[in-house]
Scaffold this active site. Structure first.
Site, PDB file in Angstrom:
ATOM      1  N   GLU A  65      -6.007   0.243   0.367  1.00 42.32           N
ATOM      2  CA  GLU A  65      -6.311   1.810   1.598  1.00 42.32           C
ATOM      3  C   GLU A  65      -7.259   1.670   1.959  1.00 42.32           C
ATOM      4  OE1 GLU A  65      -7.905   5.860   2.382  1.00 42.32           O
ATOM      5  OE2 GLU A  65      -6.813   6.115   0.933  1.00 42.32           O
ATOM      6  N   GLU A 138     -15.597  -2.774  -0.510  1.00 36.73           N
ATOM      7  CA  GLU A 138     -14.176  -1.898  -0.342  1.00 36.73           C
ATOM      8  C   GLU A 138     -14.650  -1.247  -2.029  1.00 36.73           C
ATOM      9  OE1 GLU A 138     -13.707   0.479   1.418  1.00 36.73           O
ATOM     10  OE2 GLU A 138     -15.495  -0.578   2.991  1.00 36.73           O
TER      11      GLU A 138
END
Length: 571
Positions: A65, A138
């Site tokens: 995401e 991330e």
């Protein structure tokens, strides 16, 4: 088969409760499903959601995401949405990772703005520029500043989830769900367990994206007063190059327990923390029909939603704990569940609290629930359904999330949206004398063996042990590295920092869509008004689902100055 711009229409439904007309489509070439809802709401919503069932607790869905929002084929920027917001009038822009799905919704009152936002989102999810640098940034990576320094782990999601796992409240929710669904994907943490995240590699990460981020696994949503045909034309242009495939995003139901279970787990407590937490958790049915789901929402309100709710009062007035715990009715997963308990309770008192819950439920099932409590709960739920006060969420987004609670599992996406008939049927059953909620308590709580008790108790040495374990593990990895491997980690650390500080290409920034003055609505919005024969009475006539709102204004021109400070108190 009749096609409309590449889509076949599967169903059309008028939903008076939402003053809307809803259509369910399937894009024939790509397999994507679309719900297109047309109404007078100028706060338009677009969303695309994917079933993303996690097979472990590496946090792959959560990391993905984050990662898809770090640049795409059409918009190769480090953070396109940060730049996009600068030229946007959006009323909502975010993304969510749930235990079994990932959602990317946007909203705006401006049509051009909505399509700008949606275009960047679609390119992000279908054509992301996810390289290993993005995964390391991330997700997680090793860091070392020099050849002699210690080895550490970093990463946006890794650090975020370390914070989550340091919160007892977050652990209470996560562990309650985990012990209730031990044999399904809900027994994993889609956000990521910090101890498990480092086992995720780039190959597994990209394989997850390729499996699930495909139109055949997409549920696309449009809501509002924009042109419904333009939605189809615009979407077909972006989906026509994909071919349908099987994405295998099925969520299997949890097999039922034959007997209740109990788990004791620990949280890292500070030296002055000595209180525990507990929850009792029951697995409930799937959402097979609207009336059962509505009845369970009313039952939640009866049990714990009001100041006079019998289960809430019993727990709070017992003095065993400091506050209610548990999420109540969780209705966003394939199988619903109910969770209730206490925070700030002595570990030795947890059995007394559990016994109190059982005694209260048994008394309600046998002796009945006071009619005034049922009526108050029913009125509260009905008012909530009619008012549709979704807080900071646009209404269309709230309805989208409700629709996904059935749509994601292959059921009717419109099942829970019309509420008049199930509400009328429920009231009719109650008026006939049927003991609806007493029967539900008996069937779904008292006689339900699929119950899991969680005792979350403080451990004053846990944080230190976890830190020592992490440090020792990193030291062992560091000791096993040859000098060339250490050099690669040092260089990777520096290169990642360089990439994070690098400026975006001006040409790529210029290609990002933004609103122009000509895109803005110049006419002032007029609030509809009705006729009034009484002086001083103004009647506004928007659609309010049968609810009348009254605001009273008084002229204070003649009030003495010394009394003006009291006006707010009187109000």
């Amino acid at each position: 088969m009749k096609l409309e711009h590449g889509f076949e229409i599967l169903r059309t439904l008028k939903i008076p409760e939402l003053a809307s007309e809803a259509r369910l489509y399937r894009h024939v070439k790509s397999g994507a499903e679309l719900v297109s809802i047309s109404n007078a709401d100028d706060n338009k919503v677009f969303g695309i959601s994917f079933g993303t069932p996690p097979r472990d607790s590496t946090g792959v869905a959560h990391i993905l995401e984050h990662s898809v929002l770090c640049g795409s084929k059409k918009y190769p920027l480090k953070e396109p949405f940060v730049e996009l917001i600068k030229g946007s009038l959006n009323t909502f822009l975010n993304a969510f990772t749930y235990p079994d799905k990932t959602c990317y919704p946007v909203a705006s009152q401006n049509v051009r703005d909505l399509y700008n936002l949606a275009d960047v989102y679609l390119d992000a999810v279908f054509h992301p520029l996810i390289d290993e640098w993005t995964f390391m940034q991330e997700g997680w990576h090793y860091e070392a500043t020099d050849r002699k320094g210690p080895l550490t782990r970093k990463g946006v999601v890794y650090n975020e989830m370390k914070g989550v796992y340091s919160s007892p409240d977050s652990l209470l929710h996560e562990f309650s769900q985990r012990i209730l669904f031990p044999d399904t994907i809900y027994g994993n943490d889609s956000g990521g367990d910090p101890r498990v995240i480092p086992s995720l590699d780039y190959a597994s990460f990209t394989a997850f994206r390729e499996r699930y981020y495909h139109p055949s696994n997409a549920r696309i949503w449009f809501w509002g007063d924009d042109d419904p045909e333009a939605r189809l034309v615009w979407l077909d242009e972006r989906l026509k190059d994909f071919s349908a495939k099987n994405c295998e995003a099925v969520v299997q139901p949890q097999p039922r327990f034959s007997a209740p279970r109990l788990e004791e787990m620990h949280y890292a407590a500070s030296p002055d923390e000595d209180k525990a937490m507990c929850t009792l958790n029951w697995l409930l049915p799937e959402k097979h029909d609207a009336q059962l789901t509505l009845s369970l929402h009313v039952l939640e309100e009866i049990l714990i939603g009001q100041s006079a709710s019998p289960l809430k009062r019993a727990l709070i007035e017992s003095g065993l704990g400091e506050a209610l715990a548990g999420v109540g009715l969780e209705s966003e997963l394939r199988q619903m569940y109910f969770s209730v308990g206490l925070r700030g309770i002595a570990a030795a008192d947890i059995p007394r609290a559990e016994a109190l819950v059982h005694e209260t439920l048994e008394a309600l099932a046998a002796g009945g629930i006071a009619p005034e409590i049922i009526e108050a709960a029913l009125n509260t739920v009905e008012f909530s359904l009619r008012e549709r006060n979704t807080g900071r969420f646009p209404q269309g987004l709230s309805v989208m999330l409700t629709s996904l609670t059935t749509w994601l599992y292959g059921r009717d996406p419109f099942m829970l949206l019309p509420f008049e008939r199930p509400l009328e049927e429920l009231r009719s059953r109650l008026a006939s004398g049927e003991r609806v909620f007493e029967q539900l308590i008996r069937e779904l709580f008292i006689d339900n063996p699929h119950r899991a008790s969680l005792h979350l108790v403080p451990d004053h040495g846990l944080a230190a042990r976890q830190a020592a374990e992490e440090e020792a593990g990193l030291a062992e990895i560091r000791a096993g590295l040859v000098p060339a491997a250490v050099d690669r980690i040092v260089e990777t650390t520096r290169e990642l920092a360089r990439r994070q500080q690098r400026e975006d290409d001006p040409a790529a920034l210029a290609a990002l869509p933004s609103l122009r003055v000509s895109d803005l609505e110049r006419a002032a919005k007029i609030v509809p008004r009705g006729e009034s024969r009484r002086p001083g009475l103004i009647i506004s006539t928007p659609e309010t689902s049968g609810i009348v709102y009254a605001d009273l204004a008084f002229d204070l021109a003649g009030m003495p100055d010394e009394l003006l400070p009291w006006a707010r108190t009187w109000a």
